[in-house]
Scaffold this active site. Structure first.
Site, short mmCIF file in Angstrom:
data_model
loop_
_atom_site.label_atom_id
_atom_site.label_comp_id
_atom_site.label_asym_id
_atom_site.label_seq_id
_atom_site.Cartn_x
_atom_site.Cartn_y
_atom_site.Cartn_z
CG ASP A 123 21.06 36.56 32.92
OD1 ASP A 123 21.52 37.57 33.48
OD2 ASP A 123 20.46 35.66 33.55
CG ASP A 142 23.92 37.62 36.95
OD1 ASP A 142 23.19 38.23 37.75
OD2 ASP A 142 23.50 37.09 35.91
#
Length: 173
Positions: A123, A142
């Site tokens: 991330d 995501d």
């Protein structure tokens, strides 16, 4: 969902592939040329940073545990969800829903690849307003999953019954 093959399946698979490739390409840029991991964080604008995060859990880093059991359980569960989404996509007749499902599928596959390769999901996208962070640190996969789910929900709420099923009305005779 119909029992007939989706007329938009080819488009959906292409869209899922593009979401997957975009996710992996951006993660490559963040990890290799930008070398974000050793830097930890790069300020891009006053409201967006690239911030390195290794997500061993699920959405919002819930159930975060960097064990092999967690890793492979999440790979298996995510693969089952991706398979269900892919099956739904093969039968879905509405192009908008196929696009939403393709986003979810491409994002799920992108995060599965990370878990298999690294043991965690990479991330990096950190949106903020000063110190206020309305979102957890996330990635392209995501974002695709979230937008796909929101699109499905919005279409279900705003469009109600799908065209074709609305033509069947009870008789008042």
């Amino acid at each position: 969902m119909s029992s007939q093959r989706s007329p938009h399946l080819g488009f959906g698979l292409l869209f899922a592939t593009l979401a997957f490739v975009l996710d992996q390409a951006v993660k490559w840029v963040v990890t290799v040329p930008l070398s974000l991991e050793p830097k930890g964080m790069m300020e891009i604008t006053s409201f967006f940073n690239l911030t390195w995060a290794e997500n061993c859990g699920i959405s919002l880093s819930m159930f975060a545990s960097c064990t092999d059991t967690t890793r492979w359980t999440l790979v298996a569960v995510t693969a089952l969800v991706a398979a269900a989404v892919a099956f739904w996509m093969t039968r879905e007749q509405a192009k908008g829903d196929v696009i939403a499902l393709a986003m979810i599928l491409g994002g799920a596959l992108g995060n599965i690849v990370d878990r298999v390769r690294f043991g965690y999901v990479v991330d990096f996208a950190d949106l903020h307003i000063g110190d206020f962070r309305p979102f957890m640190i996330f990635n392209v996969a995501d974002a695709c999953i979230t937008l796909g789910v929101l699109l499905l929900v919005a279409r279900a709420l705003l469009l109600g019954e799908k065209a074709g099923s609305a033509d069947v009305r009870p008789s008042v005779d």
